[in-house]
Scaffold this motif. Structure first.
Motif, PDB file in Angstrom:
ATOM      1  N   ALA A   1      27.967  47.126  44.535  1.00  0.00           N
ATOM      2  CA  ALA A   1      29.279  46.657  44.105  1.00  0.00           C
ATOM      3  C   ALA A   1      29.677  47.364  42.811  1.00  0.00           C
ATOM      4  O   ALA A   1      28.914  47.391  41.842  1.00  0.00           O
ATOM      5  CB  ALA A   1      29.262  45.144  43.902  1.00  0.00           C
TER       6      ALA A   1
ATOM      7  N   TRP B   1      33.691  48.089  41.970  1.00  0.00           N
ATOM      8  CA  TRP B   1      35.018  47.615  41.570  1.00  0.00           C
ATOM      9  C   TRP B   1      35.163  46.144  41.912  1.00  0.00           C
ATOM     10  O   TRP B   1      35.070  45.760  43.070  1.00  0.00           O
ATOM     11  CB  TRP B   1      36.104  48.429  42.274  1.00  0.00           C
ATOM     12  CG  TRP B   1      35.938  49.911  42.153  1.00  0.00           C
ATOM     13  CD1 TRP B   1      35.782  50.805  43.167  1.00  0.00           C
ATOM     14  CD2 TRP B   1      35.912  50.677  40.944  1.00  0.00           C
ATOM     15  NE1 TRP B   1      35.660  52.066  42.686  1.00  0.00           N
ATOM     16  CE2 TRP B   1      35.736  52.036  41.312  1.00  0.00           C
ATOM     17  CE3 TRP B   1      36.026  50.351  39.598  1.00  0.00           C
ATOM     18  CZ2 TRP B   1      35.670  53.055  40.361  1.00  0.00           C
ATOM     19  CZ3 TRP B   1      35.955  51.371  38.662  1.00  0.00           C
ATOM     20  CH2 TRP B   1      35.786  52.703  39.052  1.00  0.00           C
ATOM     21  N   ASP B   2      35.405  45.315  40.907  1.00  0.00           N
ATOM     22  CA  ASP B   2      35.540  43.881  41.148  1.00  0.00           C
ATOM     23  C   ASP B   2      36.889  43.571  41.819  1.00  0.00           C
ATOM     24  O   ASP B   2      37.811  44.399  41.829  1.00  0.00           O
ATOM     25  CB  ASP B   2      35.386  43.083  39.859  1.00  0.00           C
ATOM     26  CG  ASP B   2      36.276  43.598  38.742  1.00  0.00           C
ATOM     27  OD1 ASP B   2      37.450  43.898  39.017  1.00  0.00           O
ATOM     28  OD2 ASP B   2      35.804  43.712  37.596  1.00  0.00           O
ATOM     29  N   PHE B   3      36.996  42.387  42.397  1.00  0.00           N
ATOM     30  CA  PHE B   3      38.163  42.027  43.197  1.00  0.00           C
ATOM     31  C   PHE B   3      39.466  42.056  42.395  1.00  0.00           C
ATOM     32  O   PHE B   3      40.471  42.608  42.864  1.00  0.00           O
ATOM     33  CB  PHE B   3      37.954  40.649  43.829  1.00  0.00           C
ATOM     34  CG  PHE B   3      39.084  40.204  44.709  1.00  0.00           C
ATOM     35  CD1 PHE B   3      39.287  40.767  45.951  1.00  0.00           C
ATOM     36  CD2 PHE B   3      39.962  39.214  44.273  1.00  0.00           C
ATOM     37  CE1 PHE B   3      40.333  40.369  46.759  1.00  0.00           C
ATOM     38  CE2 PHE B   3      41.014  38.793  45.066  1.00  0.00           C
ATOM     39  CZ  PHE B   3      41.199  39.379  46.320  1.00  0.00           C
TER      40      PHE B   3
ATOM     41  N   SER C   1      35.180  47.945  34.735  1.00  0.00           N
ATOM     42  CA  SER C   1      36.587  47.752  34.391  1.00  0.00           C
ATOM     43  C   SER C   1      36.838  47.872  32.898  1.00  0.00           C
ATOM     44  O   SER C   1      37.989  47.960  32.470  1.00  0.00           O
ATOM     45  CB  SER C   1      37.053  46.365  34.864  1.00  0.00           C
ATOM     46  OG  SER C   1      36.850  46.196  36.248  1.00  0.00           O
TER      47      SER C   1
ATOM     48  N   ARG D   1      40.667  45.628  42.028  1.00  0.00           N
ATOM     49  CA  ARG D   1      41.176  46.223  43.276  1.00  0.00           C
ATOM     50  C   ARG D   1      42.573  45.708  43.598  1.00  0.00           C
ATOM     51  O   ARG D   1      43.447  46.481  44.008  1.00  0.00           O
ATOM     52  CB  ARG D   1      40.211  45.906  44.417  1.00  0.00           C
ATOM     53  CG  ARG D   1      38.944  46.759  44.397  1.00  0.00           C
ATOM     54  CD  ARG D   1      38.025  46.364  45.524  1.00  0.00           C
ATOM     55  NE  ARG D   1      37.268  45.155  45.206  1.00  0.00           N
ATOM     56  CZ  ARG D   1      36.857  44.279  46.096  1.00  0.00           C
ATOM     57  NH1 ARG D   1      37.166  44.419  47.372  1.00  0.00           N
ATOM     58  NH2 ARG D   1      36.161  43.222  45.713  1.00  0.00           N
TER      59      ARG D   1
ATOM     60  N   GLY E   1      36.784  42.152  31.704  1.00  0.00           N
ATOM     61  CA  GLY E   1      36.505  42.292  33.123  1.00  0.00           C
ATOM     62  C   GLY E   1      35.077  42.715  33.422  1.00  0.00           C
ATOM     63  O   GLY E   1      34.184  42.613  32.569  1.00  0.00           O
ATOM     64  N   GLY E   2      34.870  43.191  34.643  1.00  0.00           N
ATOM     65  CA  GLY E   2      33.552  43.641  35.069  1.00  0.00           C
ATOM     66  C   GLY E   2      33.122  44.906  34.353  1.00  0.00           C
ATOM     67  O   GLY E   2      33.902  45.556  33.634  1.00  0.00           O
TER      68      GLY E   2
ATOM     69  N   TRP F   1      42.095  42.804  31.116  1.00  0.00           N
ATOM     70  CA  TRP F   1      40.903  42.945  31.954  1.00  0.00           C
ATOM     71  C   TRP F   1      39.996  44.081  31.459  1.00  0.00           C
ATOM     72  O   TRP F   1      38.793  44.063  31.700  1.00  0.00           O
ATOM     73  CB  TRP F   1      41.315  43.188  33.402  1.00  0.00           C
ATOM     74  CG  TRP F   1      40.244  42.887  34.396  1.00  0.00           C
ATOM     75  CD1 TRP F   1      39.562  43.772  35.189  1.00  0.00           C
ATOM     76  CD2 TRP F   1      39.706  41.600  34.712  1.00  0.00           C
ATOM     77  NE1 TRP F   1      38.644  43.125  35.976  1.00  0.00           N
ATOM     78  CE2 TRP F   1      38.713  41.791  35.700  1.00  0.00           C
ATOM     79  CE3 TRP F   1      39.979  40.308  34.265  1.00  0.00           C
ATOM     80  CZ2 TRP F   1      37.990  40.730  36.238  1.00  0.00           C
ATOM     81  CZ3 TRP F   1      39.255  39.257  34.794  1.00  0.00           C
ATOM     82  CH2 TRP F   1      38.280  39.478  35.770  1.00  0.00           C
TER      83      TRP F   1
ATOM     84  N   GLY G   1      35.371  47.792  47.306  1.00  0.00           N
ATOM     85  CA  GLY G   1      34.740  47.562  46.014  1.00  0.00           C
ATOM     86  C   GLY G   1      33.316  48.075  45.929  1.00  0.00           C
ATOM     87  O   GLY G   1      32.667  47.911  44.900  1.00  0.00           O
ATOM     88  N   ARG G   2      32.829  48.733  46.974  1.00  0.00           N
ATOM     89  CA  ARG G   2      31.435  49.170  47.011  1.00  0.00           C
ATOM     90  C   ARG G   2      31.362  50.683  47.183  1.00  0.00           C
ATOM     91  O   ARG G   2      32.181  51.280  47.876  1.00  0.00           O
ATOM     92  CB  ARG G   2      30.661  48.486  48.150  1.00  0.00           C
ATOM     93  CG  ARG G   2      30.714  46.964  48.092  1.00  0.00           C
ATOM     94  CD  ARG G   2      29.834  46.355  49.161  1.00  0.00           C
ATOM     95  NE  ARG G   2      28.426  46.582  48.899  1.00  0.00           N
ATOM     96  CZ  ARG G   2      27.668  45.802  48.130  1.00  0.00           C
ATOM     97  NH1 ARG G   2      28.205  44.739  47.538  1.00  0.00           N
ATOM     98  NH2 ARG G   2      26.401  46.061  47.950  1.00  0.00           N
TER      99      ARG G   2
END
Length: 264
Positions: A25, A27-29, A81, A32, A77-78, A73, A187-188
């Motif tokens: 994984a 890119w987080d939701f 990100s 995207r 964010g992740g 974000w 995202g993967r």
């Protein structure tokens, strides 16, 4: 023992069919959704000026909201990100782009230096375009020449940058043999090739009654935890095998790492 052996065979036979076993994984939701929503509203804004002005304004205000979300974000964010290491990648971008044109690329799970530069330029142009657009329809700045020119030039630059972004994405997909467009939907992304060679780690958990079937190990546990620099590689050698030397990288990327002070 026969049951344990049968379980091991079942795991090994099912692993190749699992499409997620060799991906990780990235890119987080929320990111995207932001990416494709921004693409949709920018496209609407590009085809509606002077023809469907209310829709054009609506798309512009939506882009402003999406820009505000991305700035927030980028701080909370992740991992992929965040803006935390954007300056390092910007300094590496010129040499990376030259190497990319020569067909030399490194393996990055997140944005590579060229993608980071593209992100910064695109966000800057969108901010200029949307702010000048809002000023253009206000009472105070309505009909002001330099405001209209700024909005027109920044909007045209965005269209040109979108074309470069699409071509660059397709070019990197060919060089790295990976569908980067699909990765932004799912995202993967695939893990480095050395990690894909061993989708299941043969860990056997000992118990009072003996051993049981091995537990699959997530790809995140088999790759380097160093974020983006240098290109990721497997960090767990195979027992009994001769340890492999460090992965060879293109000359341009090795220069980046030395200048940025990033060690293996």
């Amino acid at each position: 023992m026969r049951d344990a052996g049968q379980a091991r065979r079942n795991v090994s036979s099912e692993t190749p069919a699992n499409s997620r076993s060799d991906t990780v994984a990235v890119w987080d939701f929320p990111l995207r959704v932001w990416h494709w929503a921004l693409a949709a509203f920018v496209l609407v804004a590009c085809v509606t000026p002077n023809t469907f002005d209310p829709l054009h304004r609506l798309a512009g205000y939506a882009v402003i909201g999406l820009l505000a979300f991305r700035l927030i974000w980028g701080l909370i964010g992740g991992r992929h990100s965040l803006f935390a290491r954007i300056s390092l990648k910007l300094r590496a971008a010129p040499r990376y782009i030259v190497g990319m044109l020569r067909g030399e690329t490194g393996r990055y799970l997140g944005l590579n230096p060229a993608g980071a530069a593209m992100l910064v330029v695109m966000l800057g142009l969108l901010i200029v375009s949307t702010i000048s657009g809002v000023m253009q329809v206000s009472v105070r700045f309505f009909g002001v020449g330099w405001i209209e020119q700024t909005h027109a030039l920044s909007s045209n630059a965005i269209i040109a940058l979108i074309a470069v972004h699409v071509l660059g994405t397709l070019w990197m997909s060919v060089l790295q043999r990976e569908n980067l467009v699909r990765a932004m939907f799912t995202g993967r992304k695939r893990v480095p090739g050395s990690a894909r060679a061993a989708p299941v780690d043969p860990r056997v958990v000992a118990s009072a009654n003996g051993s049981r079937e091995p537990e699959p190990v997530a790809p995140e546990e088999r790759i380097s935890v160093v974020p983006d620099f240098p290109p990721l590689r497997a960090d767990t050698p195979v027992v009994g095998a001769r340890p492999a030397g460090p992965a060879r990288m293109p000359r341009s990327l090795s220069i980046h790492d030395k200048r940025l002070g990033v060690s293996r």
